[in-house]
Motif scaffolding. Structure first.
Motif, PDB file in Angstrom:
ATOM      1  N   UNK A 194       0.822  -1.209   0.000  1.00 50.44           N
ATOM      2  CA  UNK A 194       0.000   0.000   0.000  1.00 50.44           C
ATOM      3  C   UNK A 194       0.860   1.265   0.000  1.00 50.44           C
ATOM      4  N   UNK A 195       1.922   1.250   0.808  1.00 52.87           N
ATOM      5  CA  UNK A 195       2.830   2.409   0.833  1.00 52.87           C
ATOM      6  C   UNK A 195       3.500   2.585  -0.526  1.00 52.87           C
ATOM      7  N   UNK A 196       3.958   1.475  -1.109  1.00 50.87           N
ATOM      8  CA  UNK A 196       4.615   1.550  -2.411  1.00 50.87           C
ATOM      9  C   UNK A 196       3.678   2.118  -3.467  1.00 50.87           C
ATOM     10  N   UNK A 197       2.445   1.682  -3.455  1.00 51.91           N
ATOM     11  CA  UNK A 197       1.478   2.204  -4.428  1.00 51.91           C
ATOM     12  C   UNK A 197       1.228   3.684  -4.205  1.00 51.91           C
ATOM     13  N   UNK A 198       1.198   4.108  -2.942  1.00 51.34           N
ATOM     14  CA  UNK A 198       0.944   5.516  -2.642  1.00 51.34           C
ATOM     15  C   UNK A 198       2.052   6.420  -3.156  1.00 51.34           C
ATOM     16  N   UNK A 199       3.306   5.938  -3.105  1.00 49.90           N
ATOM     17  CA  UNK A 199       4.429   6.800  -3.491  1.00 49.90           C
ATOM     18  C   UNK A 199       4.961   6.483  -4.886  1.00 49.90           C
ATOM     19  N   UNK A 200       4.354   5.485  -5.558  1.00 41.30           N
ATOM     20  CA  UNK A 200       4.711   5.233  -6.942  1.00 41.30           C
ATOM     21  C   UNK A 200       5.964   4.421  -7.176  1.00 41.30           C
ATOM     22  N   UNK A 201       6.263   3.456  -6.281  1.00 39.93           N
ATOM     23  CA  UNK A 201       7.388   2.557  -6.522  1.00 39.93           C
ATOM     24  C   UNK A 201       6.867   1.134  -6.671  1.00 39.93           C
ATOM     25  N   UNK A 202       7.742   0.202  -7.031  1.00 46.97           N
ATOM     26  CA  UNK A 202       7.353  -1.183  -7.299  1.00 46.97           C
ATOM     27  C   UNK A 202       6.861  -1.853  -6.008  1.00 46.97           C
ATOM     28  N   UNK A 203       5.568  -2.192  -5.925  1.00 45.92           N
ATOM     29  CA  UNK A 203       5.040  -2.802  -4.689  1.00 45.92           C
ATOM     30  C   UNK A 203       5.692  -4.141  -4.349  1.00 45.92           C
ATOM     31  N   UNK A 204       5.918  -4.982  -5.354  1.00 51.54           N
ATOM     32  CA  UNK A 204       6.487  -6.307  -5.067  1.00 51.54           C
ATOM     33  C   UNK A 204       7.911  -6.186  -4.539  1.00 51.54           C
ATOM     34  N   UNK A 205       8.698  -5.338  -5.148  1.00 48.00           N
ATOM     35  CA  UNK A 205      10.086  -5.177  -4.710  1.00 48.00           C
ATOM     36  C   UNK A 205      10.159  -4.593  -3.318  1.00 48.00           C
ATOM     37  N   UNK A 206       9.303  -3.610  -3.036  1.00 49.62           N
ATOM     38  CA  UNK A 206       9.335  -3.001  -1.703  1.00 49.62           C
ATOM     39  C   UNK A 206       8.829  -3.985  -0.657  1.00 49.62           C
ATOM     40  N   UNK A 207       7.803  -4.744  -0.974  1.00 43.84           N
ATOM     41  CA  UNK A 207       7.301  -5.741  -0.018  1.00 43.84           C
ATOM     42  C   UNK A 207       8.387  -6.767   0.300  1.00 43.84           C
ATOM     43  N   UNK A 208       9.161  -7.149  -0.696  1.00 45.67           N
ATOM     44  CA  UNK A 208      10.254  -8.097  -0.466  1.00 45.67           C
ATOM     45  C   UNK A 208      11.316  -7.486   0.438  1.00 45.67           C
ATOM     46  N   UNK A 209      11.600  -6.204   0.255  1.00 49.02           N
ATOM     47  CA  UNK A 209      12.592  -5.534   1.099  1.00 49.02           C
ATOM     48  C   UNK A 209      12.110  -5.459   2.540  1.00 49.02           C
ATOM     49  N   UNK A 210      10.837  -5.186   2.743  1.00 46.79           N
ATOM     50  CA  UNK A 210      10.281  -5.142   4.104  1.00 46.79           C
ATOM     51  C   UNK A 210      10.340  -6.525   4.744  1.00 46.79           C
ATOM     52  N   UNK A 211      10.010  -7.548   4.002  1.00 52.57           N
ATOM     53  CA  UNK A 211      10.041  -8.906   4.542  1.00 52.57           C
ATOM     54  C   UNK A 211      11.444  -9.311   4.958  1.00 52.57           C
ATOM     55  N   UNK A 212      12.452  -8.904   4.169  1.00 48.91           N
ATOM     56  CA  UNK A 212      13.827  -9.313   4.436  1.00 48.91           C
ATOM     57  C   UNK A 212      14.454  -8.550   5.596  1.00 48.91           C
ATOM     58  N   UNK A 213      13.902  -7.407   5.965  1.00 46.65           N
ATOM     59  CA  UNK A 213      14.493  -6.588   7.021  1.00 46.65           C
ATOM     60  C   UNK A 213      14.219  -7.191   8.392  1.00 46.65           C
ATOM     61  N   UNK A 214      14.992  -6.752   9.390  1.00 45.67           N
ATOM     62  CA  UNK A 214      14.828  -7.253  10.755  1.00 45.67           C
ATOM     63  C   UNK A 214      13.489  -6.887  11.350  1.00 45.67           C
ATOM     64  N   UNK A 215      13.176  -7.554  12.440  1.00 43.78           N
ATOM     65  CA  UNK A 215      11.849  -7.362  13.039  1.00 43.78           C
ATOM     66  C   UNK A 215      11.653  -5.967  13.616  1.00 43.78           C
ATOM     67  N   UNK A 216      12.750  -5.258  13.915  1.00 50.78           N
ATOM     68  CA  UNK A 216      12.653  -3.919  14.492  1.00 50.78           C
ATOM     69  C   UNK A 216      12.919  -2.825  13.449  1.00 50.78           C
ATOM     70  N   UNK A 217      12.984  -3.201  12.183  1.00 49.33           N
ATOM     71  CA  UNK A 217      13.500  -2.283  11.165  1.00 49.33           C
ATOM     72  C   UNK A 217      12.481  -1.249  10.698  1.00 49.33           C
TER      73      UNK A 217
END
Length: 653
Positions: free
Chosen positions: A198-221
């Motif tokens: 949802x954030x990616x769509x709001x700011x106009x970046x690739x949703x799938x790529x950003x979702x993958x980056x969020x998933x890969x980040x640490x739990x406190x990131x």
């Protein structure tokens, strides 16, 4: 933030050598020294060598083991970025025959400065049954830590120097931004993928790529999606703010007044690449920022300053304590001659140009470059300073100087014929050339209406060396002293007769940049060769250059530029003024602010039929000389002249 292994560029203590030596020393252990005649110094030296090598396995300890001390050393080394301590013996005290106190100096080379984290510890030795052992090994290497604390190394970013413009106006300086992204602590794990998309769509970046980056980040990131200048992109920020877990982190970044302001010239600052980290010798680590292009990259050493380093004792809970700090040293400002008002206006005037385009403005009195603007069609390339294009008829100003140097004047008659053939090649005037300006005409008329054949007819009167020298007198082909990467033009010598004939009208192998073109006009205005400058704070120290592309059939002449005489400058001014008053450049006839002197140019290029054309104009008014270039346009009077006219008109207000 931990520094990377190998971050120090200076190593005064050869740890690898110590590691080799200690292997031999440890073989005898501390029992090699007793009170009956042998000194304690070798015992102390073996201990220091073992600690330096981060291998105390064979050192006898009381109350702990050598393996435990080695493990502690490894942990402390990792916490400090993988560096090893350099441990030396300061002195040995012998209170009695069965005890010794060894003062050890521990030095951690934490960064590239000459100031290391250094402290002294005391190793307490006791002799029992003929063997010496260390009785206080637990915590020996870092006695300042409290129970539960660990060491940490933090890099302290220095304040980056500004890039200043005319009058020391800050151009690139710290400006407020917001980093917008997802804070994983503020959204349940099951909802994080949805929130990221949802954030990616709001700011106009690739949703799938950003979702993958969020998933890969640490739990406190906090995972950044995009950075905005504060006060911009209100709609996107509102849309993102409605997403659970989306947050904005305020920050400051070195930015110009706008996203487009002289971007190709100034360059950008951003996260270092993996290649930059690998090639930096420890200067950069992942997550650092640095100049990536333009002046920001060229003057990185000056602008960036020196990072600081802080050694912390970090408890399990609560605030860390600072054990040692090398303070960051702020970067130094870089001064340029860019005038924000002129630069902004120049960019606005090019905003609707779809092909590559540029506008360069130079102060003839000083050589200062006050604008180096590139249109959107340049796609980020620095066309203004680095473009290499055939100049077409604007080069007739240099050719005219060559002709004047043979004794001609603006009134000297030259033949303007419908066509002319040189060594089998036929040259013609541009389509629609006025028949009334054909025949034997004054040089003034030939340049006013831009008669190609009249100038080509002078090819045996002005040889290629003379043409190159004349161009050099107007700043074309001279050494680059701008303080930035720039191309000042190339005029070949040693070419064939047909190529020399083409050079006479700015075709063939002659190349200039918009900067070189503006310098031609500035030199006529001042009456002497102008050396353009952009960086005004010690530009000679780090001048960058660009070279003309190699030509298999021509080389640049080494003929030095001959200074302009007063009569030559006056003749060129007469010719350039005639271009405006004689009907060649109608848009410049009535601009406010005083007389304008100009020359238009249209240079053919490519293999199309009819050929495509570059559109040029050079002009000056008072103490401002400009060149306007459009890579694909109509005649210079049609495409480029109106842009120059609007510039002079707006600046006169």
């Amino acid at each position: 933030m931990l520094l990377p292994p190998g971050s120090a560029r200076r190593r005064r203590h050869p740890v690898r050598a110590v590691a080799v030596v200690v292997a031999g020393l440890l073989a005898g252990t501390l029992s090699a020294c007793t009170y009956t005649g042998d000194p304690v110094q070798p015992v102390a030296d073996r201990l220091a060598a073992a600690l330096s090598a981060r291998n105390a396995d064979q050192i006898p300890f009381t109350g702990t083991t050598g393996a435990a001390v080695t493990q502690q050393l490894a942990a402390r080394s990792e916490q400090l970025g993988g560096i090893a301590p350099a441990v030396t013996v300061d002195r040995v005290d012998r209170p009695d025959g069965a005890a010794a106190n060894v003062a050890l100096t521990v030095r951690w080379d934490i960064d590239a400065t000459d100031r290391d984290w250094t402290y002294t510890v005391t190793a307490q030795l006791a002799r029992k049954d003929g063997q010496w052992s260390v009785t206080n090994g637990d915590g020996l290497i870092d006695p300042s830590l409290n129970p539960g604390e660990r060491l940490a190394l933090r890099r302290v970013a220095p304040e980056r120097g500004d890039i200043l413009g005319a009058g020391d106006t800050p151009i690139v300086t710290a400006r407020p931004v917001v980093h917008l992204g997802v804070d994983k602590t503020k959204v349940p794990a099951a909802e994080q993928d949805r929130a990221a998309r949802a954030v990616a769509s709001a700011v106009g970046i690739d949703p799938a790529a950003y979702a993958a980056a969020v998933k890969a980040a640490g739990t406190q990131a906090f995972v950044e999606a995009i950075t905005y200048r504060d006060g911009t992109h209100a709609a996107e920020r509102r849309a993102a703010a409605a997403v659970t877990g989306a947050v904005e982190v305020p920050d400051q970044l070195p930015l110009a007044p706008s996203a487009t302001f002289a971007r190709a010239v100034l360059g950008s600052v951003g996260p270092v690449t993996a290649e930059m980290v690998a090639d930096s010798g420890g200067r950069y680590r992942a997550g650092d920022t640095a100049g990536l292009s333009g002046l920001q990259a060229q003057y990185e050493d000056r602008l960036a300053g020196t990072p600081g380093t802080r050694v912390l004792a970090v408890p399990a809970q609560g605030e860390p304590r600072t054990l040692f700090e090398n303070q960051a040293q702020a970067g130094t400002d870089v001064r340029t001659s860019l005038d924000p008002r002129v630069q902004t206006l120049a960019e606005r005037l090019l905003a609707d140009q779809k092909p590559a385009s540029a506008l360069v403005a130079v102060r003839p009195s000083t050589g200062e470059i006050v604008a180096a603007a590139n249109g959107p069609g340049s796609n980020g390339y620095n066309t203004a300073l680095l473009g290499q294009y055939a100049p077409g008829s604007i080069f007739k100003v240099a050719t005219s100087l060559g002709v004047l140097r043979t004794g001609a004047t603006p009134a000297t008659t030259v033949p303007c014929t419908p066509s002319i053939t040189v060594d089998g090649r036929t040259f013609k005037n541009f389509p629609g050339y006025p028949a009334s300006a054909l025949g034997d005409v004054p040089l003034r008329t030939a340049i006013t209406f831009s008669c190609n054949t009249a100038f080509i007819a002078q090819y045996d009167r002005v040889d290629d060396a003379g043409l190159t020298s004349a161009a050099g007198s107007l700043g074309v082909g001279r050494p680059n002293e701008t303080g930035a990467a720039a191309f000042l033009g190339s005029v070949p010598t040693g070419v064939s007769a047909t190529n020399h004939a083409a050079s006479m009208i700015g075709q063939g192998k002659v190349l200039v940049s918009p900067l070189a073109a503006a310098t031609m006009a500035a030199s006529v205005a001042r009456g002497s060769t102008v050396t353009p400058r952009l960086v005004t704070s010690d530009p000679a120290a780090t001048t960058a250059s660009a070279s003309a592309p190699a030509s298999p059939s021509a080389t640049a002449s080494s003929v030095p530029a001959v200074p302009l005489t007063g009569a030559e400058a006056a003749g060129l001014r007469t010719l350039m003024r005639s271009v405006v008053t004689g009907g060649g450049v109608d848009p410049l006839k009535d601009v406010p602010g005083g007389s304008v002197y100009a020359k238009t140019g249209t240079a053919e290029y490519g293999t199309a039929d009819p050929p495509q054309t570059h559109s040029w104009i050079i002009a000056y008014q008072g103490d401002l000389a400009v060149a306007v270039f459009v890579e694909e346009g109509d005649h210079g009077a049609i495409t480029s002249a109106p842009i120059a006219a609007r510039l002079f008109t707006e600046l006169a207000k």
